[in-house]
Write an enzyme that holds these catalytic residues in place. Structure first.
Site, PDB file in Angstrom:
ATOM      1  N   ALA A  75       0.862  -1.180   0.000  1.00  0.00           N
ATOM      2  CA  ALA A  75       0.000   0.000   0.000  1.00  0.00           C
ATOM      3  C   ALA A  75       0.899   1.232   0.000  1.00  0.00           C
ATOM      4  O   ALA A  75       2.055   1.163   0.442  1.00  0.00           O
ATOM      5  CB  ALA A  75      -0.881  -0.016   1.240  1.00  0.00           C
ATOM      6  N   GLY A  90       0.716  -5.056   0.611  1.00  0.00           N
ATOM      7  CA  GLY A  90      -0.417  -5.139  -0.317  1.00  0.00           C
ATOM      8  C   GLY A  90      -0.028  -5.748  -1.658  1.00  0.00           C
ATOM      9  O   GLY A  90      -0.886  -6.304  -2.353  1.00  0.00           O
ATOM     10  N   GLU A 139      -0.225  -9.316  -1.124  1.00  0.00           N
ATOM     11  CA  GLU A 139      -1.659  -9.608  -0.979  1.00  0.00           C
ATOM     12  C   GLU A 139      -2.361  -9.592  -2.331  1.00  0.00           C
ATOM     13  O   GLU A 139      -3.242 -10.420  -2.596  1.00  0.00           O
ATOM     14  CB  GLU A 139      -2.285  -8.602  -0.007  1.00  0.00           C
ATOM     15  CG  GLU A 139      -1.782  -8.814   1.422  1.00  0.00           C
ATOM     16  CD  GLU A 139      -2.123  -7.664   2.372  1.00  0.00           C
ATOM     17  OE1 GLU A 139      -1.964  -6.490   1.976  1.00  0.00           O
ATOM     18  OE2 GLU A 139      -2.533  -7.938   3.509  1.00  0.00           O
ATOM     19  N   GLU A 188       4.624  -5.204   7.123  1.00  0.00           N
ATOM     20  CA  GLU A 188       3.878  -4.137   7.794  1.00  0.00           C
ATOM     21  C   GLU A 188       4.333  -3.944   9.240  1.00  0.00           C
ATOM     22  O   GLU A 188       4.292  -2.841   9.779  1.00  0.00           O
ATOM     23  CB  GLU A 188       2.367  -4.435   7.759  1.00  0.00           C
ATOM     24  CG  GLU A 188       1.736  -4.328   6.372  1.00  0.00           C
ATOM     25  CD  GLU A 188       1.794  -5.597   5.553  1.00  0.00           C
ATOM     26  OE1 GLU A 188       2.560  -6.518   5.905  1.00  0.00           O
ATOM     27  OE2 GLU A 188       1.071  -5.663   4.531  1.00  0.00           O
TER      28      GLU A 188
HETATM   29  N1  CAA Z   1       4.641   3.277  -0.420  1.00  0.00           N
HETATM   30  C1  CAA Z   1       5.070   4.448  -0.905  1.00  0.00           C
HETATM   31  N2  CAA Z   1       6.275   4.612  -1.498  1.00  0.00           N
HETATM   32  C2  CAA Z   1       7.077   3.535  -1.585  1.00  0.00           C
HETATM   33  C3  CAA Z   1       6.685   2.271  -1.093  1.00  0.00           C
HETATM   34  C4  CAA Z   1       5.403   2.156  -0.486  1.00  0.00           C
HETATM   35  N3  CAA Z   1       4.915   1.002  -0.025  1.00  0.00           N
HETATM   36  N4  CAA Z   1       7.703   1.409  -1.303  1.00  0.00           N
HETATM   37  C5  CAA Z   1       8.674   2.093  -1.930  1.00  0.00           C
HETATM   38  N5  CAA Z   1       8.313   3.377  -2.087  1.00  0.00           N
HETATM   39  C6  CAA Z   1       9.066   4.473  -2.710  1.00  0.00           C
HETATM   40  C7  CAA Z   1      10.179   4.940  -1.789  1.00  0.00           C
HETATM   41  O1  CAA Z   1       9.688   5.843  -0.832  1.00  0.00           O
HETATM   42  C8  CAA Z   1      11.137   5.599  -2.781  1.00  0.00           C
HETATM   43  O2  CAA Z   1      10.617   6.862  -3.123  1.00  0.00           O
HETATM   44  P1  CAA Z   1      11.592   8.150  -3.177  1.00  0.00           P
HETATM   45  O3  CAA Z   1      12.558   7.823  -4.291  1.00  0.00           O
HETATM   46  O4  CAA Z   1      10.659   9.268  -3.481  1.00  0.00           O
HETATM   47  O5  CAA Z   1      12.266   8.214  -1.846  1.00  0.00           O
HETATM   48  C9  CAA Z   1      10.992   4.680  -4.014  1.00  0.00           C
HETATM   49  O6  CAA Z   1       9.752   3.992  -3.856  1.00  0.00           O
HETATM   50  C10 CAA Z   1      12.096   3.657  -4.118  1.00  0.00           C
HETATM   51  O7  CAA Z   1      12.137   2.919  -2.901  1.00  0.00           O
HETATM   52  P2  CAA Z   1      13.478   2.707  -2.046  1.00  0.00           P
HETATM   53  O8  CAA Z   1      14.428   3.866  -2.240  1.00  0.00           O
HETATM   54  O9  CAA Z   1      13.072   2.387  -0.643  1.00  0.00           O
HETATM   55  O10 CAA Z   1      14.085   1.428  -2.799  1.00  0.00           O
HETATM   56  P3  CAA Z   1      14.993   0.273  -2.177  1.00  0.00           P
HETATM   57  O11 CAA Z   1      15.411  -0.545  -3.353  1.00  0.00           O
HETATM   58  O12 CAA Z   1      16.041   0.825  -1.289  1.00  0.00           O
HETATM   59  O13 CAA Z   1      13.995  -0.589  -1.251  1.00  0.00           O
HETATM   60  C11 CAA Z   1      11.933  -1.739  -0.716  1.00  0.00           C
HETATM   61  C12 CAA Z   1      12.916  -1.284  -1.830  1.00  0.00           C
HETATM   62  C13 CAA Z   1      12.593  -2.831   0.122  1.00  0.00           C
HETATM   63  C14 CAA Z   1      10.732  -2.323  -1.458  1.00  0.00           C
HETATM   64  C15 CAA Z   1      11.539  -0.545   0.156  1.00  0.00           C
HETATM   65  O14 CAA Z   1      11.112   0.509  -0.663  1.00  0.00           O
HETATM   66  C16 CAA Z   1      10.442  -0.844   1.145  1.00  0.00           C
HETATM   67  O15 CAA Z   1      10.710  -1.425   2.180  1.00  0.00           O
HETATM   68  N6  CAA Z   1       9.202  -0.395   0.856  1.00  0.00           N
HETATM   69  C17 CAA Z   1       8.084  -0.498   1.762  1.00  0.00           C
HETATM   70  C18 CAA Z   1       7.577  -1.917   1.882  1.00  0.00           C
HETATM   71  C19 CAA Z   1       6.430  -1.971   2.869  1.00  0.00           C
HETATM   72  O16 CAA Z   1       6.559  -1.673   4.048  1.00  0.00           O
HETATM   73  N7  CAA Z   1       5.258  -2.408   2.376  1.00  0.00           N
HETATM   74  C20 CAA Z   1       4.071  -2.525   3.212  1.00  0.00           C
HETATM   75  C21 CAA Z   1       3.207  -1.332   3.058  1.00  0.00           C
HETATM   76  S1  CAA Z   1       1.819  -1.338   4.164  1.00  0.00           S
HETATM   77  C22 CAA Z   1       0.660  -2.350   3.426  1.00  0.00           C
HETATM   78  O17 CAA Z   1       0.855  -2.849   2.336  1.00  0.00           O
HETATM   79  C23 CAA Z   1      -0.622  -2.581   4.207  1.00  0.00           C
HETATM   80  C24 CAA Z   1      -1.555  -3.546   3.593  1.00  0.00           C
HETATM   81  O18 CAA Z   1      -1.578  -4.701   3.970  1.00  0.00           O
HETATM   82  C25 CAA Z   1      -2.508  -3.137   2.578  1.00  0.00           C
END
Ligand code: CAA
Length: 261
Positions: free
Chosen positions: A65, A112, A115, A135
């Site tokens: 998400a 998500g 999911e 999460e």
């Molecule tokens: N939401 C919004 N933006 C996101 C995102 C997310 N879930 N995941 C990545 N991005 C964005 C980052 O903020 C970054 O943006 P900027 O360049 O503007 O800073 C861009 O995508 C690239 O990401 P990273 O620089 O972090 O890339 P990385 O290669 O170093 O890491 C990653 C990749 C491991 C996927 C890391 O981005 C990450 O951990 N993302 C979040 C994963 C997460 O926590 N997902 C769960 C979300 S909550 C959810 O999904 C609830 C549900 O059940 C519905």
């Protein structure tokens, strides 16, 4: 239909949906999810399409998400909106599509994203795929089926560990655990997903719908109820022209020509 967050095209009899927010690792904004729902509905209504594929890019299927969208929200916002991904948001189109939907996953399928892949009918994974419910790292829990579908797919031990620690599974582990049907070299994923979806699209559509429905019943009923459902569905395929054609073609040693009737 103009889409801003996904790329949509028909490839032969396959409806192809590519999540397209590469700048945000394909994070599932509400706008993106709504567009996915609309694309699924359009393909479901298109008689020329027999199966669909949802895919991302080589780095990410989807990283969850959109955290930037959610960050400022409080309980009452989420509760009243029935967030995340309720019926009005398009997510239900994924759950209720009758045509099979394959998730073709390269790179990250997190939160998500995992999911969404699990809500598809099966997952084809590139050798680069990584699955997780991270999460917990951001102080919350899966909200779009992660605790339920992952547990059913891989069992309690792995699902619990992943939801409690945020640990990711690589493609090998995901295949061993039964989360994905097959692993492919990343560069072959797209072609293979298209081939598999194309093969399904050529099968008898009534039989495809019944097979999908029957497998899904296995998740929501006792074995006896499921077996009864399957037996009735099996018999009902004998009311179709395609069953006659399929069996005649076998006996006559030729390929069947299904009319989806
Ligand atoms: N939401 C919004 N933006 C996101 C995102 C997310 N879930 N995941 C990545 N991005 C964005 C980052 O903020 C970054 O943006 P900027 O360049 O503007 O800073 C861009 O995508 C690239 O990401 P990273 O620089 O972090 O890339 P990385 O290669 O170093 O890491 C990653 C990749 C491991 C996927 C890391 O981005 C990450 O951990 N993302 C979040 C994963 C997460 O926590 N997902 C769960 C979300 S909550 C959810 O999904 C609830 C549900 O059940 C519905």
């Amino acid at each position: 239909m103009e889409y801003q967050n996904i790329l949509v095209e028909t490839r032969g009899a396959v409806g192809w949906i590519q999540l397209n927010r590469p700048e945000a690792m394909n994070a599932l904004s509400m706008a993106l999810v709504s567009e996915v729902g609309q694309a699924i509905e359009a393909f479901q209504a298109d008689d020329e399409v027999g199966a669909m594929v949802i895919t991302g890019n080589e780095k990410a299927f989807a990283a969850g998400a959109d955290i930037k969208d959610m960050e400022g929200q409080d309980f009452i916002d989420l509760f009243l909106a029935d967030f995340p991904y309720n019926r009005r948001d398009g997510w239900d189109s994924l759950n209720t599509a009758r045509k099979p939907i394959i998730a073709a996953v390269s790179g990250f399928a997190l939160g998500g994203g995992c999911e969404m892949a699990m809500a598809c009918d099966f997952i084809l994974a590139a050798d680069t795929a990584r699955f997780g419910q991270p999460e917990i790292n951001i102080g919350t829990i899966p909200g779009a089926g992660g605790t339920q579908r992952l547990t059913r797919a891989v069992g309690k031990a792995k699902a619990m560990e992943m939801c409690l620690t945020g640990r990711m599974m690589d493609a090998e582990e995901a295949e061993r655990a039964g989360l994905v049907s097959r692993i492919l070299p990343a560069e072959e994923l797209e072609a293979e997903a298209l081939k598999v979806a194309g093969k399904i699209a050529k099968m008898s559509r009534p039989a495809v719908y019944m097979a999908k429905e029957a497998v899904n019943v296995a998740f929501e009923s006792s074995l006896q109820e499921g077996l009864r459902f399957e037996r009735r569905a099996f018999a009902s395929t004998f009311a179709t022209e395609d069953q006659k054609e399929g069996m005649n073609a076998f006996v006559e040693k030729r390929k069947p020509d299904f009319k989806h009737r």
